[in-house]
Enzyme design. Structure first.
Site, PDB file in Angstrom:
ATOM      1  N   GLU A 136       5.950   5.572  -2.723  1.00 39.28           N
ATOM      2  CA  GLU A 136       6.891   5.944  -3.806  1.00 39.28           C
ATOM      3  C   GLU A 136       8.145   5.066  -3.749  1.00 39.28           C
ATOM      4  O   GLU A 136       9.265   5.542  -3.958  1.00 39.28           O
ATOM      5  CB  GLU A 136       7.187   7.446  -3.779  1.00 39.28           C
ATOM      6  CG  GLU A 136       5.886   8.222  -3.993  1.00 39.28           C
ATOM      7  CD  GLU A 136       6.053   9.624  -4.487  1.00 39.28           C
ATOM      8  OE1 GLU A 136       7.084   9.939  -5.099  1.00 39.28           O
ATOM      9  OE2 GLU A 136       5.109  10.414  -4.275  1.00 39.28           O
TER      10      GLU A 136
HETATM   11  C1  LIG Z   1      -0.982   6.219   2.454  1.00 43.23           C
HETATM   12  C2  LIG Z   1      -0.544   5.702   1.124  1.00 43.23           C
HETATM   13  C3  LIG Z   1      -0.562   6.534   0.026  1.00 43.23           C
HETATM   14  C4  LIG Z   1      -0.182   6.036  -1.228  1.00 43.23           C
HETATM   15  N1  LIG Z   1      -0.291   6.839  -2.337  1.00 43.23           N
HETATM   16  C5  LIG Z   1      -0.114   6.293  -3.577  1.00 43.23           C
HETATM   17  C6  LIG Z   1      -0.421   7.052  -4.753  1.00 43.23           C
HETATM   18  O1  LIG Z   1      -0.808   8.221  -4.701  1.00 43.23           O
HETATM   19  N2  LIG Z   1      -0.291   6.439  -5.953  1.00 43.23           N
HETATM   20  C7  LIG Z   1       0.107   5.148  -6.072  1.00 43.23           C
HETATM   21  O2  LIG Z   1       0.197   4.658  -7.204  1.00 43.23           O
HETATM   22  N3  LIG Z   1       0.411   4.413  -4.980  1.00 43.23           N
HETATM   23  C8  LIG Z   1       0.300   4.953  -3.728  1.00 43.23           C
HETATM   24  N4  LIG Z   1       0.569   4.196  -2.614  1.00 43.23           N
HETATM   25  C9  LIG Z   1       1.000   2.815  -2.766  1.00 43.23           C
HETATM   26  C10 LIG Z   1       2.450   2.589  -2.353  1.00 43.23           C
HETATM   27  O3  LIG Z   1       3.320   3.163  -3.281  1.00 43.23           O
HETATM   28  C11 LIG Z   1       2.650   1.076  -2.179  1.00 43.23           C
HETATM   29  O4  LIG Z   1       1.929   0.693  -1.012  1.00 43.23           O
HETATM   30  C12 LIG Z   1       4.100   0.706  -2.066  1.00 43.23           C
HETATM   31  O5  LIG Z   1       4.761   0.892  -3.284  1.00 43.23           O
HETATM   32  C13 LIG Z   1       4.278  -0.763  -1.621  1.00 43.23           C
HETATM   33  O6  LIG Z   1       3.503  -1.625  -2.364  1.00 43.23           O
HETATM   34  P1  LIG Z   1       2.577  -2.722  -1.632  1.00 43.23           P
HETATM   35  O7  LIG Z   1       1.767  -2.005  -0.619  1.00 43.23           O
HETATM   36  O8  LIG Z   1       1.861  -3.484  -2.672  1.00 43.23           O
HETATM   37  O9  LIG Z   1       3.597  -3.649  -0.875  1.00 43.23           O
HETATM   38  P2  LIG Z   1       4.326  -4.938  -1.482  1.00 43.23           P
HETATM   39  O10 LIG Z   1       4.893  -4.610  -2.808  1.00 43.23           O
HETATM   40  O11 LIG Z   1       3.393  -6.089  -1.390  1.00 43.23           O
HETATM   41  O12 LIG Z   1       5.510  -5.145  -0.459  1.00 43.23           O
HETATM   42  C14 LIG Z   1       5.344  -5.789   0.815  1.00 43.23           C
HETATM   43  C15 LIG Z   1       6.715  -5.858   1.474  1.00 43.23           C
HETATM   44  O13 LIG Z   1       7.604  -6.670   0.676  1.00 43.23           O
HETATM   45  C16 LIG Z   1       8.764  -5.926   0.346  1.00 43.23           C
HETATM   46  N5  LIG Z   1       9.192  -6.296  -1.010  1.00 43.23           N
HETATM   47  C17 LIG Z   1       8.438  -6.390  -2.130  1.00 43.23           C
HETATM   48  N6  LIG Z   1       9.181  -6.765  -3.171  1.00 43.23           N
HETATM   49  C18 LIG Z   1      10.451  -6.921  -2.703  1.00 43.23           C
HETATM   50  C19 LIG Z   1      11.700  -7.289  -3.300  1.00 43.23           C
HETATM   51  N7  LIG Z   1      11.802  -7.526  -4.603  1.00 43.23           N
HETATM   52  N8  LIG Z   1      12.786  -7.354  -2.513  1.00 43.23           N
HETATM   53  C20 LIG Z   1      12.703  -7.067  -1.200  1.00 43.23           C
HETATM   54  N9  LIG Z   1      11.569  -6.710  -0.573  1.00 43.23           N
HETATM   55  C21 LIG Z   1      10.452  -6.638  -1.320  1.00 43.23           C
HETATM   56  C22 LIG Z   1       8.337  -4.466   0.406  1.00 43.23           C
HETATM   57  O14 LIG Z   1       9.449  -3.608   0.572  1.00 43.23           O
HETATM   58  C23 LIG Z   1       7.404  -4.492   1.605  1.00 43.23           C
HETATM   59  O15 LIG Z   1       8.150  -4.443   2.784  1.00 43.23           O
HETATM   60  C24 LIG Z   1       0.251   4.692  -1.353  1.00 43.23           C
HETATM   61  C25 LIG Z   1       0.283   3.876  -0.209  1.00 43.23           C
HETATM   62  C26 LIG Z   1      -0.130   4.342   1.005  1.00 43.23           C
HETATM   63  C27 LIG Z   1      -0.128   3.410   2.185  1.00 43.23           C
END
Ligand SMILES: Cc1cc2nc3c(=O)[nH]c(=O)nc-3n(C[C@H](O)[C@H](O)[C@H](O)COP(=O)(O)OP(=O)(O)OC[C@H]3O[C@@H](n4cnc5c(N)ncnc54)[C@H](O)[C@@H]3O)c2cc1C
Length: 380
Positions: free
Chosen positions: A363
């Site tokens: 989230e």
């Molecule tokens: C157990 C679990 C349950 C989940 N449940 C749901 C769900 O029910 N529904 C749903 O839709 N999603 C869900 N998610 C997804 C979750 O919301 C995302 O994993 C999260 O938003 C991060 O996205 P990403 O994994 O693609 O990481 P990325 O966006 O690839 O980020 C990787 C890293 O880069 C950093 N980063 C990225 N962009 C920037 C920026 N502009 N500035 C600085 N730092 C940055 C991030 O903070 C992170 O540290 C879930 C994830 C998990 C692991």
């Protein structure tokens, strides 16, 4: 702000505390090991009113405020964060989203069953290439007159295997960017809708997280939430409230670990005295207690602002950022206070430490919360 709890709020807090101790604590280690969560427990939470806490009574909800919801989330999360994430997604994302933006027909069809724990919902925004950058939606919902044709993949979906109702965000008008995105209600069993394998996770292992695959799924137009192109706004508005739920989850994880560490520090003796009498341990407890109370104030503030009809984007982001940091720090210290016992499953704190990590990720990661907060403070 005055956070004096009403009689009703105290009763809800106590009911959640009792349920967590009596029903969630037995088997929590086994559920974590097996990566399972029996649906009967969801139904029991539904019977007690925890699955549709802020839903109007007209739709079988509990008709409560956000502060009551936060109190329940904190108590459930002290014991089982896998249970509380199911509660959080169902309440703040699915039910709140449907109640606030759904049509009467959608509410009548889905909300009444979601509120009672008869069925559970999922919120589907993230994709392999769209996590933090949620505007980069590759899932498409092509307008075919009276229906949409949905294609694409969603990642990391909480309740992915157990949900019956899925709120799916997808791109309809690519040329319009995020203003061309829609939110659609997809039902389990619709042709072309497939649930991928369960993720093998570090924490909240009882909660089922799956990828979802949509292959030419025909979704009726009446399943669209809001006007054409409202989907991205829907997702952002819903997530702003969802963060308060996750902040409360983080707070509960921290408070649960602190309570266990406090108890242990008064029982375990070294050098002829209880470890609580060593200043190094006592100071850890002092830091934990202070930070948890500060996190609690932020979480309650965000909840109260939402209840007062104020803009809670900033307070929700601050609450989630801080409470999730406190959850991580506190659980690490709780493991340390337990010494070797902290490293084994029987004492619960290692699980809470593993569970805490996700609150800094889903989230909106901590980095994304800082973007939200800094934008807000720089605007002033
Ligand atoms: C157990 C679990 C349950 C989940 N449940 C749901 C769900 O029910 N529904 C749903 O839709 N999603 C869900 N998610 C997804 C979750 O919301 C995302 O994993 C999260 O938003 C991060 O996205 P990403 O994994 O693609 O990481 P990325 O966006 O690839 O980020 C990787 C890293 O880069 C950093 N980063 C990225 N962009 C920037 C920026 N502009 N500035 C600085 N730092 C940055 C991030 O903070 C992170 O540290 C879930 C994830 C998990 C692991």
């Amino acid at each position: 702000m005055d956070f004096t709890l009403s009689e009703e709020q105290l009763m809800i807090q106590q009911a959640a505390r009792d349920f967590a101790r009596n029903e969630l604590l037995p088997g929590v280690i086994e559920r974590d090991d097996a990566q399972k969560f029996p649906f009967e427990l969801v139904q029991k939470m539904g019977e007690l009113g925890f699955m549709g806490m802020m839903v109007n009574e007209k739709y079988n909800g509990s008709g409560l405020d956000t502060l009551s919801y936060v109190l329940a989330m904190e108590e459930l999360s002290k014991v089982d964060a896998s249970a509380s994430v199911m509660v959080s997604v169902n309440n703040s994302l699915v039910c709140w989203g449907l109640q606030t933006f759904g049509t009467e027909a959608q509410k009548a069809k889905y909300l009444s069953r979601l509120s009672t724990g008869e069925i559970i919902g999922a919120f589907c925004l993230s994709e392999p290439e769209a996590g933090s950058d949620a505007t980069s939606q590759k899932t498409t919902a092509i307008d075919k007159g009276d229906h949409y044709i949905l294609n694409g993949t969603k990642n990391w979906i909480t309740n992915g295997g157990s949900a019956e109702v899925f709120l799916v965000i997808a791109q309809t008008h690519i040329e319009k960017g995020h203003k061309g995105i829609n939110a659609l209600i997809v039902e389990k069993g619709m042709e072309g809708f497939e649930v991928g394998p369960k993720e093998n996770k570090l924490g909240i292992r009882g909660s089922d997280t799956h990828s979802l695959i949509f292959n030419d799924v025909k979704v009726p137009k009446e399943n669209r939430i809001g006007e054409d192109g409202f989907g991205f706004k829907f997702a952002m508005k819903t997530l702003a409230g969802g963060r308060i739920g996750i902040a409360a989850q983080a707070l509960g994880i921290a408070a649960g670990a602190y309570e266990l560490a406090l108890k242990y520090s008064k029982e375990r003796k070294t050098f002829g005295t209880e470890i609580a009498n060593h200043q190094a341990i006592a100071f850890k407890l002092a830091d934990m207690h202070t930070k948890i109370q500060a996190a609690r104030n932020l979480v309650y503030q965000a909840a109260c602002e939402k209840d007062a009809g104020k803009d809670y984007t900033l307070s929700g982001a601050m609450a989630k950022l801080y409470a999730s940091e406190v959850a991580m720090e506190t659980t690490i210290e709780a493991v340390q206070i337990h010494g070797g016992n902290g490293f084994v499953k029987d004492y619960h704190v290692e699980r809470l430490m593993r569970d805490a990590k996700i609150t800094q990720i889903y989230e909106g990661t901590s980095e994304i919360q800082k973007i939200v907060i800094s934008r807000s403070v720089l605007k002033d």
